[in-house]
Scaffold this active site. Structure first.
Site, PDB file in Angstrom:
ATOM      1  N   SER A 463      42.440  26.948  37.768  1.00 50.28           N
ATOM      2  CA  SER A 463      41.167  26.527  37.885  1.00 50.28           C
ATOM      3  C   SER A 463      41.044  25.231  36.314  1.00 50.28           C
ATOM      4  O   SER A 463      41.607  24.557  36.019  1.00 50.28           O
ATOM      5  CB  SER A 463      40.542  27.948  36.398  1.00 50.28           C
ATOM      6  OG  SER A 463      39.036  27.833  36.197  1.00 50.28           O
ATOM      7  N   TYR A 476      41.488  33.416  29.000  1.00 48.24           N
ATOM      8  CA  TYR A 476      41.546  32.874  30.633  1.00 48.24           C
ATOM      9  C   TYR A 476      42.327  31.520  30.928  1.00 48.24           C
ATOM     10  O   TYR A 476      42.765  31.238  31.708  1.00 48.24           O
ATOM     11  CB  TYR A 476      39.722  32.712  31.174  1.00 48.24           C
ATOM     12  CG  TYR A 476      39.828  32.312  32.714  1.00 48.24           C
ATOM     13  CD1 TYR A 476      39.926  33.871  34.032  1.00 48.24           C
ATOM     14  CD2 TYR A 476      39.481  31.534  32.854  1.00 48.24           C
ATOM     15  CE1 TYR A 476      40.035  33.483  35.225  1.00 48.24           C
ATOM     16  CE2 TYR A 476      39.470  30.650  34.328  1.00 48.24           C
ATOM     17  CZ  TYR A 476      39.162  32.047  35.269  1.00 48.24           C
ATOM     18  OH  TYR A 476      39.762  31.419  36.467  1.00 48.24           O
TER      19      TYR A 476
HETATM   20  P1  NAD Z   1      36.811  37.333  43.531  1.00 50.43           P
HETATM   21  O1  NAD Z   1      36.890  38.857  41.989  1.00 50.43           O
HETATM   22  O2  NAD Z   1      35.986  37.401  44.130  1.00 50.43           O
HETATM   23  O3  NAD Z   1      38.145  38.164  43.643  1.00 50.43           O
HETATM   24  C1  NAD Z   1      39.997  38.560  43.131  1.00 50.43           C
HETATM   25  C2  NAD Z   1      40.102  39.616  43.687  1.00 50.43           C
HETATM   26  O4  NAD Z   1      41.323  39.511  42.988  1.00 50.43           O
HETATM   27  C3  NAD Z   1      39.426  41.071  43.899  1.00 50.43           C
HETATM   28  O5  NAD Z   1      39.415  41.203  44.798  1.00 50.43           O
HETATM   29  C4  NAD Z   1      40.644  41.708  43.064  1.00 50.43           C
HETATM   30  O6  NAD Z   1      40.198  43.032  43.108  1.00 50.43           O
HETATM   31  C5  NAD Z   1      41.891  40.981  42.566  1.00 50.43           C
HETATM   32  N1  NAD Z   1      42.731  41.186  41.706  1.00 50.43           N
HETATM   33  C6  NAD Z   1      42.267  41.577  40.985  1.00 50.43           C
HETATM   34  N2  NAD Z   1      43.294  41.851  39.916  1.00 50.43           N
HETATM   35  C7  NAD Z   1      44.234  42.358  40.812  1.00 50.43           C
HETATM   36  C8  NAD Z   1      45.338  42.041  40.715  1.00 50.43           C
HETATM   37  N3  NAD Z   1      46.164  42.962  39.560  1.00 50.43           N
HETATM   38  N4  NAD Z   1      46.204  42.676  41.420  1.00 50.43           N
HETATM   39  C9  NAD Z   1      45.659  42.150  43.237  1.00 50.43           C
HETATM   40  N5  NAD Z   1      44.376  41.893  42.788  1.00 50.43           N
HETATM   41  C10 NAD Z   1      44.088  41.826  41.937  1.00 50.43           C
HETATM   42  O7  NAD Z   1      37.022  36.236  41.756  1.00 50.43           O
HETATM   43  P2  NAD Z   1      37.135  34.197  43.341  1.00 50.43           P
HETATM   44  O8  NAD Z   1      36.001  34.207  42.214  1.00 50.43           O
HETATM   45  O9  NAD Z   1      37.624  34.775  44.479  1.00 50.43           O
HETATM   46  O10 NAD Z   1      38.847  34.204  41.573  1.00 50.43           O
HETATM   47  C11 NAD Z   1      40.125  33.949  42.733  1.00 50.43           C
HETATM   48  C12 NAD Z   1      41.365  33.443  42.180  1.00 50.43           C
HETATM   49  O11 NAD Z   1      40.348  32.016  41.327  1.00 50.43           O
HETATM   50  C13 NAD Z   1      41.437  33.584  40.706  1.00 50.43           C
HETATM   51  O12 NAD Z   1      42.169  33.751  40.464  1.00 50.43           O
HETATM   52  C14 NAD Z   1      40.074  32.883  40.271  1.00 50.43           C
HETATM   53  O13 NAD Z   1      41.001  32.951  37.840  1.00 50.43           O
HETATM   54  C15 NAD Z   1      39.759  31.727  40.307  1.00 50.43           C
HETATM   55  N6  NAD Z   1      39.278  30.551  40.062  1.00 50.43           N
HETATM   56  C16 NAD Z   1      38.096  31.105  40.120  1.00 50.43           C
HETATM   57  C17 NAD Z   1      36.894  30.562  40.133  1.00 50.43           C
HETATM   58  C18 NAD Z   1      35.134  30.942  40.612  1.00 50.43           C
HETATM   59  O14 NAD Z   1      34.388  30.233  39.778  1.00 50.43           O
HETATM   60  N7  NAD Z   1      34.899  31.340  40.930  1.00 50.43           N
HETATM   61  C19 NAD Z   1      36.930  29.304  39.380  1.00 50.43           C
HETATM   62  C20 NAD Z   1      38.149  27.749  39.126  1.00 50.43           C
HETATM   63  C21 NAD Z   1      39.173  29.564  39.526  1.00 50.43           C
END
Ligand code: NAD
Length: 594
Positions: A463, A476
């Site tokens: 991130s 985080y």
């Molecule tokens: P999201 O919440 O939409 O999706 C995350 C998914 O991961 C969910 O389906 C959840 O069920 C699954 N999950 C959570 N814990 C889990 C576990 N222990 N085992 C298996 N699956 C698990 O979030 P997102 O925004 O799609 O995030 C995806 C990645 O991107 C994450 O690592 C997040 O930190 C990173 N990210 C997101 C953003 C943002 O702004 N959305 C920005 C930077 C990085």
């Protein structure tokens, strides 16, 4: 020595009581016009014939290990090409033209009395192979090419490709120009080249052994310079469309310094039936990874010869709809947001996707949606933070679908609030999912990829928070900074094994992460609103991920704030620390003067 009749020359030291007659190596000389070629055969002549052709400056002995491994199933034929080993070496440059080399190949086929054989070529052996399959139709049931494109196809690449790709290949081929200088290469072969070559081989892990490098190395090296002089810049007959009609297995050595991946990828254009495989090795893959090379040759030859069902790897390598066609991709957290978009994007490009998520129903929805669009996907439940579950998951993927080509460690959670408001359990859960989840995914699947020996790619989703400190996301941000460093370390370690590692660092992306987050001190509504208003769709992150895998990019900051944050972290980390103080844990309120 007879020129055509069988004059066996047994390698008595290798004969043992349990060797059948068919496993005895046979050697003879054959006439091929202006030269006499040293021809070697082993294995049962009743079995399919595999003809191994060596490159420059090797002899047939470069194939010793592979030939031994293939012998139980195949009739294995090798020879020293003109100018090398025990074959004769014409003096004039013109005698090394491709048409003469192809003539030698035809003489070998006639001598062994085979109408069709399976050809395998390495380096110049491969270059002449491309020419032979074109000039001798009907004589090759298949062709496995390693480390040498056809010269016509090479010329087309240098003419048509993007200037950057052309320059990349030209840099790798600098020595070809040097070989044109009269007298100099010969001098260099007597002075420094054997030592330089020895060092290059050792760097690749090639251990010198009896027969390779050959005792005739300096003589072979000086003779072989003529291969470059006679063919590289000489005028060739015009072949406007150099298509190849034979089933072709292209084995790309990930660390081959002489041939660029772009050049090899361009070959598909000329080969309607092509299986493109990768091997995590350098130029002399047959010396450093003989088991993998022999397995690839054996699988391919059997598949073409009698329709033996291809291994999963071979079937995947035969994809024709682009780089991800039939590749196996594992995506964690594929039930929502970036994971779901990434799974869909890979599937849209022909990949078979394993959609893993803690929420099995969500994973199923993604897989079903891919299925409705004619893609191939499987849903699995796994908690990435649990070592035991991840072990079972990785094992099940390998057993049921094979070793993945690409793994995207995406699953992640967020906890927001100040450090002092974070519970110990918040830290544990964040580190367990965001960091340990990535560690498990990397450990288990990198091991599988290394064991398979065909390379692969790992993508870890970090991130902007990995390099931008904040008072709102201490756990985080710490977990993401660790993922970034883990990825950099792993990339260095796995580079030599043909496995790329990419860390993706998005800024704000409009997903459900804010709704799924844990809040210490409020701000849920505001966080959800910010992500929604940002309007950056996860599909764009997915597009970045596919591109990054294709180009093997190390770090991919995504969107404006991701890119600016990454640039500032390198230009002025102090400025980012200053910004961090402004983001008060109560959001919106300026911090008290400290
Ligand atoms: P999201 O919440 O939409 O999706 C995350 C998914 O991961 C969910 O389906 C959840 O069920 C699954 N999950 C959570 N814990 C889990 C576990 N222990 N085992 C298996 N699956 C698990 O979030 P997102 O925004 O799609 O995030 C995806 C990645 O991107 C994450 O690592 C997040 O930190 C990173 N990210 C997101 C953003 C943002 O702004 N959305 C920005 C930077 C990085």
């Amino acid at each position: 020595m007879s020129s055509s009749g069988l004059t066996p020359c047994l390698y008595l030291d290798e004969l043992s009581n349990n060797l059948s007659r068919c496993e005895v190596r046979r050697m003879r000389f054959i006439d091929a016009g202006d030269v006499r070629l040293a021809l070697h055969e082993q294995g049962d002549p009743a079995r399919p014939t595999v003809l191994l052709v060596h490159g420059y400056p090797d002899t047939h002995r470069v194939w010793d290990e592979v030939a031994e491994l293939l012998t139980p199933g195949f009739h294995v034929v090798r020879y020293d090409v003109r100018g090398a080993g025990r074959s004769s070496a014409p003096r004039e440059t013109g005698a090394y033209r491709l048409d003469r080399l192809v003539g030698d190949l035809a003489a070998v086929l006639d001598a062994i009395g085979e109408q069709t054989v399976h050809l395998v070529g390495h380096d110049w052996g491969s270059i002449q192979g491309w020419e032979a399959v074109r000039r001798l139709p009907g004589r090759f049931a298949s062709f496995t090419s390693m480390g040498g494109p056809g010269l016509h196809q090479w010329a087309r690449f240098m003419k048509d490709a993007a200037p950057r790709d052309v320059a990349g290949q030209a840099l790798r081929s600098w020595y070809m120009a040097a070989f044109q200088a009269p007298g100099l290469p010969e001098l260099a072969w007597h002075a420094v080249v054997p030592r330089v070559l020895g060092r290059a081989m050792r760097l690749e892990g090639v251990r010198p052994r009896e027969g390779h490098p050959a005792t005739t190395l300096v003589r072979d090296g000086t003779n072989g310079v003529n291969l470059y002089r006679a063919n590289m810049f000489a005028s060739r007959d015009e072949v406007p469309e150099p298509y190849v009609d034979v089933p072709l297995q292209l084995i790309e050595a990930a660390n081959d310094p002489f041939v660029s991946p772009r050049l090899l990828a361009s070959l598909r254009r000329w080969v309607p039936r092509m299986w493109h495989r990768k091997i995590a090795a350098g130029h002399w893959a047959q010396r450093t990874h003989p088991e993998v090379v022999a397995r690839m040759i054996g699988e391919f030859v059997r598949h073409i010869e009698d329709g033996t069902p291809p291994s999963r790897e071979l079937a995947r390598a035969g994809g024709t709809r682009g780089v991800y066609d039939r590749r196996l991709v594992v995506v964690t957290g594929a039930g929502s947001g970036i994971g779901r978009a990434t799974a869909r994007a890979f599937a849209a490009h022909g990949a078979e996707v394993v959609c893993a998520d803690l929420d099995l129903d969500a994973a199923r929805r993604t897989a079903e949606e891919i299925g409705r669009r004619d893609g191939v996907a499987h849903a699995r439940r796994v908690d990435v933070s649990r070592a035991d579950e991840m072990e079972l998951f990785a094992q099940a993927v390998r057993d049921e679908h094979g070793t993945p080509d690409i793994v995207v460690n995406n699953a992640g959670i967020a906890v927001t609030g100040s450090f002092l408001d974070h519970e110990l359990s918040d830290w544990r859960r964040t580190i367990d999912v965001n960091l340990w989840g990535v560690v498990h995914g990397c450990r288990l699947f990198a091991r599988q990829m290394v064991e398979r020996g065909e390379g692969g790619h790992i993508v870890n989703i970090a991130s902007l928070a990995a390099f931008m400190p904040s008072r709102l996301l201490p756990a985080y941000s710490t977990s993401k900074a660790a993922v970034k460093m883990l990825s950099d370390c792993l990339r260095a370690e796995l580079a030599g094994k043909g496995i790329g590692v990419t860390v993706v660092c998005p800024g704000f992306v409009s997903t459900a992460i804010a709704s799924n987050a844990t809040y210490r001190g409020g701000h849920r509504a505001l966080s959800e609103w910010v992500l929604l208003r940002r309007g950056y769709p996860p599909e764009r992150v997915a597009a970045h991920i596919l591109r990054a895998v294709h180009h093997d990019t190390a770090v991919v900051p995504v969107n404006a704030e991701g890119k600016i944050g990454y640039a500032l972290s390198r230009l002025s980390p102090g400025l980012l620390r200053g910004f961090a103080r402004l983001t008060d844990a109560n959001m919106g309120r300026l911090p008290a003067k400290r």
